[in-house]
Structure formats: C-alpha cells, structure tokens
Design an enzyme around this catalytic site. Structure first.
Site, PDB file in Angstrom:
ATOM      1  N   PRO A  18       8.626   1.252  38.425  1.00 50.19           N
ATOM      2  CA  PRO A  18       8.270   1.883  39.700  1.00 50.19           C
ATOM      3  C   PRO A  18       8.115   3.385  39.481  1.00 50.19           C
ATOM      4  O   PRO A  18       9.071   4.047  39.082  1.00 50.19           O
ATOM      5  CB  PRO A  18       9.477   1.574  40.588  1.00 50.19           C
ATOM      6  CG  PRO A  18      10.606   1.316  39.656  1.00 50.19           C
ATOM      7  CD  PRO A  18      10.046   0.884  38.346  1.00 50.19           C
ATOM      8  N   MET A  19       6.913   3.903  39.691  1.00 54.36           N
ATOM      9  CA  MET A  19       6.669   5.335  39.460  1.00 54.36           C
ATOM     10  C   MET A  19       6.082   5.967  40.716  1.00 54.36           C
ATOM     11  O   MET A  19       5.081   5.483  41.250  1.00 54.36           O
ATOM     12  CB  MET A  19       5.722   5.529  38.272  1.00 54.36           C
ATOM     13  CG  MET A  19       6.330   5.106  36.949  1.00 54.36           C
ATOM     14  SD  MET A  19       5.169   5.290  35.571  1.00 54.36           S
ATOM     15  CE  MET A  19       4.146   3.824  35.790  1.00 54.36           C
ATOM     16  N   CYS A 102      16.668   7.624  39.462  1.00 59.55           N
ATOM     17  CA  CYS A 102      15.746   8.756  39.600  1.00 59.55           C
ATOM     18  C   CYS A 102      16.494  10.072  39.390  1.00 59.55           C
ATOM     19  O   CYS A 102      17.455  10.366  40.100  1.00 59.55           O
ATOM     20  CB  CYS A 102      15.079   8.757  40.973  1.00 59.55           C
ATOM     21  SG  CYS A 102      13.991  10.186  41.195  1.00 59.55           S
ATOM     22  N   LYS A 141      17.945  -0.577  38.960  1.00 60.33           N
ATOM     23  CA  LYS A 141      17.481   0.239  37.837  1.00 60.33           C
ATOM     24  C   LYS A 141      18.336   1.499  37.796  1.00 60.33           C
ATOM     25  O   LYS A 141      18.529   2.168  38.808  1.00 60.33           O
ATOM     26  CB  LYS A 141      16.010   0.616  38.022  1.00 60.33           C
ATOM     27  CG  LYS A 141      15.509   1.508  36.871  1.00 60.33           C
ATOM     28  CD  LYS A 141      14.003   1.561  36.772  1.00 60.33           C
ATOM     29  CE  LYS A 141      13.646   2.237  35.443  1.00 60.33           C
ATOM     30  NZ  LYS A 141      12.992   3.516  35.593  1.00 60.33           N
ATOM     31  N   GLY A 205      12.294   3.125  28.491  1.00 60.41           N
ATOM     32  CA  GLY A 205      12.325   4.454  27.904  1.00 60.41           C
ATOM     33  C   GLY A 205      11.597   4.513  26.576  1.00 60.41           C
ATOM     34  O   GLY A 205      11.999   3.868  25.603  1.00 60.41           O
ATOM     35  N   ASP A 206      10.485   5.245  26.556  1.00 64.26           N
ATOM     36  CA  ASP A 206       9.756   5.565  25.315  1.00 64.26           C
ATOM     37  C   ASP A 206       8.979   4.421  24.680  1.00 64.26           C
ATOM     38  O   ASP A 206       8.548   4.540  23.534  1.00 64.26           O
ATOM     39  CB  ASP A 206      10.710   6.145  24.242  1.00 64.26           C
ATOM     40  CG  ASP A 206      11.299   7.479  24.660  1.00 64.26           C
ATOM     41  OD1 ASP A 206      10.724   8.129  25.543  1.00 64.26           O
ATOM     42  OD2 ASP A 206      12.342   7.871  24.106  1.00 64.26           O
ATOM     43  N   GLY A 228       6.701   2.389  31.648  1.00 63.30           N
ATOM     44  CA  GLY A 228       6.324   3.313  32.716  1.00 63.30           C
ATOM     45  C   GLY A 228       5.176   4.193  32.320  1.00 63.30           C
ATOM     46  O   GLY A 228       4.006   3.827  32.444  1.00 63.30           O
ATOM     47  N   ARG A 229       5.494   5.365  31.767  1.00 61.35           N
ATOM     48  CA  ARG A 229       4.461   6.381  31.537  1.00 61.35           C
ATOM     49  C   ARG A 229       3.329   5.909  30.613  1.00 61.35           C
ATOM     50  O   ARG A 229       2.195   6.329  30.778  1.00 61.35           O
ATOM     51  CB  ARG A 229       5.111   7.661  31.001  1.00 61.35           C
ATOM     52  CG  ARG A 229       5.908   8.405  32.076  1.00 61.35           C
ATOM     53  CD  ARG A 229       6.714   9.558  31.506  1.00 61.35           C
ATOM     54  NE  ARG A 229       7.794   9.106  30.649  1.00 61.35           N
ATOM     55  CZ  ARG A 229       8.505   9.908  29.870  1.00 61.35           C
ATOM     56  NH1 ARG A 229       8.234  11.196  29.818  1.00 61.35           N
ATOM     57  NH2 ARG A 229       9.499   9.431  29.136  1.00 61.35           N
TER      58      ARG A 229
END
Length: 330
Positions: A18-19, A102, A141, A205-206, A228-229
């Site tokens: 979720p971003m 967050c 999360k 993460g990453d 995510g990213r």
C-alpha cells in the site's frame, strides 16, 4: 498454498505494498494484470473515514477484478479504529489491514503508523478494536521497531497473533531508518522461525529484482514478499519474479510498445476513476518511471506532464510510438 482466514493465495505470493498516492485502483489493476497476488488500498485515515472526508471515502473504492484486495487503515484512537473498521466492512474487501509501519512524521505525530511501535500495549488495543469492528480477516503491516536499540518485532508478532491477527507483513527497517540504509531481513526470519508463530509472515523492503527476490526467498524462508517502490512505473516486476522462480531465466525487459501501452492504460483508467482533469494531473508523477533510462525522452516527457487534453495526450503517445519504433531496450 498460503491462507489468510478464508483467502487462498498461491505458494509464496507476491503482494503489492500500500503506497500513498500510488496504490490506487488504476495502478492496482496494472499490477494485477502483471502477476500481483494480493493488493492493498492506499492507507486510509480512520479519523478521515469517520468524518466522511471525501478523499478517505474515495480510497474505499475496490473492484471485483482486483480481488483478493485489502483495505488498509491507520489511526491512534481505539474508538475511531473500531468505527472505521465497521465502515470498511460495508464495502466488502477481502481483508482489513492495519498500518503500524508508516514512518512519515505527520502520521507518527498522531500516535499512528510506526508511532505505535513505541507502545505495544496501545498497538494491541488498537488491533483488538479493529478486530471487534469487522467480520473480515485482519492483517498488520509494521516495521522492526522504533530504532536500532528498540527492535521489538518478536514481541509484536506474538502479541498480535494472540489477539487474532491472521498475517503479518514486516518492513525490514526501523522507523528511524525511514527508507534509507539497508533493510535487515534476518529479524523477519527470526519471527518466522519462532515456533509460537503460525500466521503467514511476509517480508518487505528492497526487493527490486528477480535475482534478489529468489535469494531472499531461499535465504529467509518466509511465506511470501511484498513489493513497493520497485513496482512504481514497472508493474512487470511481479511477472518477472514469478518467471525467474519457475525457470531461473530472466524475462527480457518490456519494450517501448509495452511501456507505452501500460502508461496509456494507466492514464485511461485514472481518468475513468478520478474524472478527466484529475486523472490527467495525477498521472503526471508516473511518466518518469515508465520511461526511466530511455535516451532522448525529455521533450516527450515534458509534453506528457504539461498537456491537459486527453485527446492530445493520446496523440503524444502515438508520436512516442513512432519515434521509438526501432529502439531496443536491453
């Protein structure tokens, strides 16, 4: 197979994170097309939902083609979290997720998001309130802890499971790290290997390549991973990882035609969902990512981010298609 409540996911599912300002229905639709197994809404303020804030309510929109899909809420007040869980229940997502991760200051200041990592008793009370307010599976999360000296994810995982949480996604950084420095998945591995833990544990993460995804899958023994990213402007990451898991081979990167098609679809769906003007304006932040690393693209990007006409934007995409018809992406 991985189960969250009555939701059945494939072995080692890939989740879309979720971003904020990214994981809206148009973007989720693209990621679903390209292999995401479970997705979440952008995080929604419990206070905003109760106040009937338009922006918060809009984020409750989900569509059948994207199922299974979870709606993620955050907040620091038990009553507000229970009430907002009841509101979420009415739109019938597949699960409710709580954001205790967050790191952004405006969220943490309200005693929400990663701010709750400082007070595990409050985290448990907030979680109980959400579980009380919904009939759906509740997942969480979170992060490893507030900072390096207070990593408390082991206690957090046990206590959340004890009150009824049905899956946990852990971003392998502390709040103090924000999004900087290296993530440390060994802490997530330790949670997974705890014999008391029976709920699915997902790592985050990453993860930015199929090779790293496979390395982490083999090394840490988790139930799945959240991306995510790396998916922003690159929804193909899910297909690429799955293909690499299966065959050990890398898929070729998406060519210009595929990138243009994805950006066009994203724009069309944004306009459908948000209305033409807002859809056009909010799409502008995505073009750089879709065409990252393409030489001599600057003038076209400039046109894409300054034009306000849907018709003309489609013509610009045609121009790009013609201009780069021979361009090979390697």
């Amino acid at each position: 197979m991985v189960k969250i409540g009555n939701i059945e996911l494939p072995d080692f599912p890939l989740l879309l994170a979720p971003m904020e300002d990214v994981s809206d229905p148009p973007f989720r639709r693209l990621c679903k097309q390209h292999g995401a197994d479970l997705m979440y809404s952008e995080f929604i303020s419990s206070e905003g939902l109760i106040r009937d804030a338009m922006k918060s309510k809009k984020k409750l929109d989900i569509f059948d083609y994207e199922r299974p899909v979870g709606i993620q809420i955050f907040g620091g007040d038990e009553e507000a979290m229970e009430l907002s869980a009841k509101i979420v229940d009415t739109v019938q997502p597949d699960l409710v997720d709580i954001n205790f991760g967050c790191p952004v200051k405006k969220v943490v200041c309200k005693g929400a998001g990663a701010g709750v990592l400082k007070d595990v008793d409050l985290m448990v009370r907030l979680t109980k309130a959400v579980i009380k307010g919904t009939n759906l599976p509740v997942t969480v999360k979170t992060r490893l802890g507030w900072d390096e000296s207070s990593i408390n994810i082991d206690e957090v995982a046990e206590r959340l499971q004890d009150v009824g949480v049905q899956a946990l996604t852990i971003h392998a950084r502390t709040r103090a790290q924000m999004y900087k420095g290296h993530s440390d998945w060994s802490h997530i591995q330790r949670v997974k290997e705890n014999p008391r833990i029976t709920m699915p544990i997902f790592g985050n993460g990453d993860i930015d390549s199929p090779e790293k995804a496979l390395e982490y899958k083999n090394k840490y023994g988790l139930d799945g991973m959240m991306i995510g990213r790396a998916a922003i402007g690159y929804p193909w990451i899910f297909d690429e990882i799955k293909h690499y898991f299966k065959t050990g081979e890398l898929l070729p990167p998406p060519d210009m035609v595929a990138r243009i098609q994805a950006a066009q679809n994203h724009l069309n769906w944004s306009m459908e969902w948000k209305g033409e003007h807002v859809g056009i304006v909010e799409m502008r932040r995505h073009y750089t990512n879709y065409f990252k690393g393409i030489p001599h693209f600057k003038e076209y990007r400039q046109k894409l981010v300054t034009n306000n006409s849907a018709e003309e934007l489609m013509q610009i995409f045609d121009e790009i298609r013609d201009a780069f018809s021979d361009y090979q992406i390697v």
